[in-house]
Design a protein around this motif. Structure first.
Motif, PDB file in Angstrom:
ATOM      1  N   LEU A  16      19.413 -41.829   4.340  1.00  0.00           N
ATOM      2  CA  LEU A  16      19.893 -42.106   2.989  1.00  0.00           C
ATOM      3  C   LEU A  16      18.694 -42.461   2.119  1.00  0.00           C
ATOM      4  O   LEU A  16      18.004 -43.449   2.376  1.00  0.00           O
ATOM      5  CB  LEU A  16      20.899 -43.264   3.006  1.00  0.00           C
ATOM      6  CG  LEU A  16      22.152 -43.052   3.870  1.00  0.00           C
ATOM      7  CD1 LEU A  16      23.003 -44.318   3.895  1.00  0.00           C
ATOM      8  CD2 LEU A  16      22.970 -41.879   3.373  1.00  0.00           C
ATOM      9  N   ILE A  17      18.466 -41.655   1.108  1.00  0.00           N
ATOM     10  CA  ILE A  17      17.285 -41.824   0.264  1.00  0.00           C
ATOM     11  C   ILE A  17      17.718 -42.315  -1.115  1.00  0.00           C
ATOM     12  O   ILE A  17      18.464 -41.617  -1.813  1.00  0.00           O
ATOM     13  CB  ILE A  17      16.503 -40.510   0.132  1.00  0.00           C
ATOM     14  CG1 ILE A  17      16.095 -40.014   1.534  1.00  0.00           C
ATOM     15  CG2 ILE A  17      15.272 -40.699  -0.748  1.00  0.00           C
ATOM     16  CD1 ILE A  17      15.401 -38.668   1.526  1.00  0.00           C
TER      17      ILE A  17
ATOM     18  N   LEU B 176      13.447 -47.872   6.644  1.00  0.00           N
ATOM     19  CA  LEU B 176      14.011 -48.950   7.450  1.00  0.00           C
ATOM     20  C   LEU B 176      15.039 -48.323   8.380  1.00  0.00           C
ATOM     21  O   LEU B 176      16.048 -47.775   7.944  1.00  0.00           O
ATOM     22  CB  LEU B 176      14.669 -49.992   6.538  1.00  0.00           C
ATOM     23  CG  LEU B 176      14.869 -51.401   7.086  1.00  0.00           C
ATOM     24  CD1 LEU B 176      13.568 -51.980   7.620  1.00  0.00           C
ATOM     25  CD2 LEU B 176      15.450 -52.299   6.006  1.00  0.00           C
ATOM     26  N   ILE B 177      14.768 -48.390   9.692  1.00  0.00           N
ATOM     27  CA  ILE B 177      15.566 -47.661  10.672  1.00  0.00           C
ATOM     28  C   ILE B 177      16.327 -48.621  11.585  1.00  0.00           C
ATOM     29  O   ILE B 177      15.858 -49.726  11.887  1.00  0.00           O
ATOM     30  CB  ILE B 177      14.676 -46.715  11.516  1.00  0.00           C
ATOM     31  CG1 ILE B 177      15.516 -45.861  12.473  1.00  0.00           C
ATOM     32  CG2 ILE B 177      13.620 -47.493  12.291  1.00  0.00           C
ATOM     33  CD1 ILE B 177      14.713 -44.798  13.209  1.00  0.00           C
TER      34      ILE B 177
ATOM     35  N   ILE C 249      18.502 -54.265   1.728  1.00  0.00           N
ATOM     36  CA  ILE C 249      18.193 -52.825   1.773  1.00  0.00           C
ATOM     37  C   ILE C 249      18.219 -52.219   0.373  1.00  0.00           C
ATOM     38  O   ILE C 249      17.293 -51.500  -0.032  1.00  0.00           O
ATOM     39  CB  ILE C 249      19.196 -52.108   2.704  1.00  0.00           C
ATOM     40  CG1 ILE C 249      18.991 -52.566   4.150  1.00  0.00           C
ATOM     41  CG2 ILE C 249      19.042 -50.592   2.595  1.00  0.00           C
ATOM     42  CD1 ILE C 249      20.099 -52.137   5.096  1.00  0.00           C
ATOM     43  N   VAL C 250      19.266 -52.524  -0.386  1.00  0.00           N
ATOM     44  CA  VAL C 250      19.413 -51.919  -1.716  1.00  0.00           C
ATOM     45  C   VAL C 250      18.374 -52.483  -2.679  1.00  0.00           C
ATOM     46  O   VAL C 250      17.675 -51.733  -3.383  1.00  0.00           O
ATOM     47  CB  VAL C 250      20.838 -52.130  -2.247  1.00  0.00           C
ATOM     48  CG1 VAL C 250      20.950 -51.656  -3.692  1.00  0.00           C
ATOM     49  CG2 VAL C 250      21.847 -51.399  -1.368  1.00  0.00           C
TER      50      VAL C 250
ATOM     51  N   ARG D  71      17.008 -45.663   4.037  1.00  0.00           N
ATOM     52  CA  ARG D  71      17.784 -46.198   5.162  1.00  0.00           C
ATOM     53  C   ARG D  71      18.048 -45.099   6.183  1.00  0.00           C
ATOM     54  O   ARG D  71      18.607 -44.037   5.848  1.00  0.00           O
ATOM     55  CB  ARG D  71      19.108 -46.770   4.660  1.00  0.00           C
ATOM     56  CG  ARG D  71      19.931 -47.471   5.741  1.00  0.00           C
ATOM     57  CD  ARG D  71      19.217 -48.699   6.242  1.00  0.00           C
ATOM     58  NE  ARG D  71      20.065 -49.505   7.137  1.00  0.00           N
ATOM     59  CZ  ARG D  71      19.684 -49.893   8.344  1.00  0.00           C
ATOM     60  NH1 ARG D  71      18.496 -49.560   8.810  1.00  0.00           N
ATOM     61  NH2 ARG D  71      20.486 -50.640   9.088  1.00  0.00           N
ATOM     62  N   VAL D  72      17.656 -45.354   7.422  1.00  0.00           N
ATOM     63  CA  VAL D  72      17.836 -44.383   8.496  1.00  0.00           C
ATOM     64  C   VAL D  72      18.613 -45.056   9.625  1.00  0.00           C
ATOM     65  O   VAL D  72      18.231 -46.137  10.086  1.00  0.00           O
ATOM     66  CB  VAL D  72      16.476 -43.881   9.027  1.00  0.00           C
ATOM     67  CG1 VAL D  72      16.673 -42.958  10.224  1.00  0.00           C
ATOM     68  CG2 VAL D  72      15.715 -43.161   7.927  1.00  0.00           C
ATOM     69  N   ILE D  73      19.706 -44.408  10.043  1.00  0.00           N
ATOM     70  CA  ILE D  73      20.470 -44.915  11.182  1.00  0.00           C
ATOM     71  C   ILE D  73      20.666 -43.755  12.156  1.00  0.00           C
ATOM     72  O   ILE D  73      21.063 -42.655  11.774  1.00  0.00           O
ATOM     73  CB  ILE D  73      21.821 -45.504  10.756  1.00  0.00           C
ATOM     74  CG1 ILE D  73      21.590 -46.663   9.762  1.00  0.00           C
ATOM     75  CG2 ILE D  73      22.590 -46.001  11.976  1.00  0.00           C
ATOM     76  CD1 ILE D  73      22.836 -47.420   9.371  1.00  0.00           C
TER      77      ILE D  73
END
Length: 613
Positions: free
Chosen positions: A15-16, A29-30, A63-64, A70-72
């Motif tokens: 999510l970019i 951030l993973i 995060i926001v 955001r990487v999951i």
């Protein structure tokens, strides 16, 4: 679908934020999870990042507000990822002959991300809670050069010593449902079922955890078979202990360990890792310090939840929000955004002092020495030796050693057919759905247990000045049993005044500050169980979870000792059998327990007490 070195592809959602472009780079951030990357990133159909993120494992405000990519990722074998799933997959070695593990998968993932996400600034952070805290720690084993920060929160570290599967040899049988659902299918499609509204009845009717596992089909699942095959602390568990694995690695990545003081699932892990890694932080006290610790008054994962209450306990602030604004957010920013340490100062240890309801910033932990002189240095002058809180005749408790031999012991009868409930019945299963109260059970009122004849209760006089403990209490019991095996549960409790003006329902509330269980067969060796000689006083010494608490004037200190904590932990039959997983109904027998408190055989709790001026 990011390829790993063995050709297996792992499902990864990226999510970019709009603020991140090839011209305006942002850090990554993973989180690596067995709990579905899709679920954690599709909370709504909104185009806004914060709305899309599901709460578990997502410190959404950090995060926001931080503008992170955001990487999951689903770990191998779960949900959208290829490959086979192994619970807490061991590292390459005796328990894992394959060339891949969570460390290599993390390395390969980071390597792909920094080469294929043009919006990235080339810096990666990893964070996660519980199992995802375990995968966060795994990233520190031969870490990728682009990994600049790690935040393991409430991580699974040692499944036998004190996290998910056992505590000091006592099996946490209420987690059988987790094993069933997590290990049973790729997408957790198989659902555990219950035969009773009250878990107490379900586990009691089944006799043993092994028998319940057979009834539910758990014997088909590989991890359950491993658990049953290894009830003692043998090489299977020792070789997986993350604190020991990390102790053999150089500490190169700035790491913030996050610990919950009332963690009902992984209360052992973060503190064990801190103890193992602190001596390796050669930059302690400098801007290049690598290891940091935050401890809050939270349940498991509570640092990203509402932190204004803990069950019935109220705090004077949202402690979780304070942590995210003042610790987590700045810590990530200084390591991922080229900020200087001076721009985002973080104390080496940030800990909440319950009772006093204040945050403290300390140079190290524990704040009081409770261990050997060559261990973690103390933040304050040590109480040497630690204060001893002695069990006394007639149910009293004091810091003065027993002086009279008129009453050598306190006696109670432990009946495995009527085990002591670990909380008020009916007992819910482990769950986090709406209406579930599992997460807060460590803060439950202990009054019901204190009125049972099979619970030994020792209470101090009403305190006239504060008593502050800061560190790891250690139980030292001299006890005997008429059986040949026994469990010992020790609970250190803060008893509120009879009346609490601002909160009437808190009058005489009994709040556990630190508590744990020890299976007696391991008193001489954690790896080699032995029967207990009947009716013979034996020493039992074991650590309780860390605490940072003030017993205020008007309160009392209480210690409760019992021999079952059911159904969270399986019943000890109190007759020695080779493995309790296979105990039969005839093995479960009453036992008469003696707790000794004479001048020559004292029982006490070592408490890391901060001396009051």
């Amino acid at each position: 679908m990011i390829p790993m070195r063995d050709g297996i592809r792992l499902n990864t959602i990226i999510l970019i934020p709009n603020s991140a472009t090839p011209a305006a780079h942002a850090p990554i951030l993973i989180t690596r999870t067995p709990y579905s990357a899709a679920i954690l990133t599709t909370n709504s159909q909104s185009s806004h990042l914060g709305s899309s993120l599901f709460g578990y494992d997502n410190a959404i405000d950090v995060i926001v507000d931080g503008g992170y990519i955001r990487v999951i990722q689903d770990v191998r074998g779960k949900y959208g990822s290829e490959g086979d799933y192994v619970m807490n997959r061991p590292f390459h070695g005796p328990l894992n002959p394959t060339p891949v593990d969570h460390a290599t998968d993390t390395y390969d993932t980071i390597d792909w991300l920094i080469k294929n996400v043009p919006e990235s600034n080339g810096k990666v952070g990893i964070l996660g809670i519980s199992y995802d805290g375990f995968t966060t720690l795994a990233a520190l084993v031969h870490p990728h050069p682009a990994l600049k920060v790690a935040v393991p929160m409430n991580p699974m570290v040692d499944g036998w010593r004190g996290d998910d599967w056992f505590h000091n040899g006592a099996f946490r049988q209420q987690n059988m449902s987790y094993i069933y659902e997590q290990d049973g299918s790729r997408s957790n499609d198989l659902r555990w079922w219950t035969s009773n509204f009250d878990d107490y009845d379900m586990f009691l009717n089944a006799t043993s955890a092994g028998e319940l596992g057979r009834q539910r089909g758990l014997d088909q699942m590989g991890f359950w078979r491993k658990v049953k095959e290894h009830p003692a602390y043998d090489s299977f568990w020792q070789n997986q202990a993350m604190d020991q694995i990390l102790a053999a690695q150089p500490l190169t990545v700035p790491t913030l360990l996050v610990h919950s003081l009332w963690d009902a699932e992984d209360i052992y892990g973060a503190m064990a890792v801190y103890k193992a890694l602190k001596p390796k932080d050669t930059a302690t006290g400098t801007p290049n310090e690598k290891l940091f610790l935050a401890m809050g008054p939270w349940h498991h994962g509570g640092s990203i939840d509402d932190g204004s209450t803990l069950g019935a306990i109220r705090f004077n602030q949202d402690t979780s929000l304070w942590f995210r604004k003042n610790v987590l957010g700045p810590f990530l920013a200084r390591n991922l955004k080229d900020e200087s340490p001076d721009a985002s100062p973080i104390a080496p240890v940030t800990v909440y002092e319950s009772g006093a309801d204040i945050w403290q910033k300390l140079p190290s932990w524990p704040a009081v020495c409770t261990e050997a002189p060559n261990s973690v240095p103390a933040a304050q002058p040590c109480a040497t030796p630690p204060a001893r809180l002695y069990l006394q005749p007639n149910g009293t408790l004091s810091f003065t050693a027993p002086a009279s031999a008129n009453s050598d012991f306190t006696e109670y009868v432990s009946d495995p057919m009527k085990p002591v409930p670990f909380r008020a019945r009916p007992i819910q299963p482990v769950c986090y759905d709406a209406g579930c109260t599992w997460a807060n059970w460590l803060a439950d009122d202990q009054r019901e247990q204190s009125g049972r004849p099979d619970v030994a209760v020792f209470s101090s006089e009403v305190l006239t000045k504060p008593v502050t403990i800061s560190g790891e209490p250690i139980a030292n019991l001299i006890a005997s049993t008429s059986g040949t095996d026994s469990d010992w549960v020790v609970k250190l409790i803060d008893v509120y005044p009879d009346e609490v003006a601002s909160q009437p329902k808190m009058g005489s509330y009994q709040l556990m500050i630190s508590a744990d269980i020890f299976r007696g067969r391991y008193r001489e060796s954690l790896s080699t169980p032995q029967p207990i000689p009947a009716n013979t006083p034996e020493p039992y010494r074991f650590a309780l979870p860390n605490a940072n608490h003030v017993f205020e004037p008007g309160h009392r200190i209480m210690v409760q000792v019992q021999s079952s904590w059911f159904p969270l932990y399986d019943r000890n039959p109190q007759t020695y059998v080779p493995t309790i997983f296979e105990a039969k109904p005839a093995d479960y027998r009453k036992a008469t327990q003696h707790l000794y408190h004479s001048p020559t055989q004292p029982s006490y709790i070592e408490v890391p007490m901060v001396t009051v001026p």
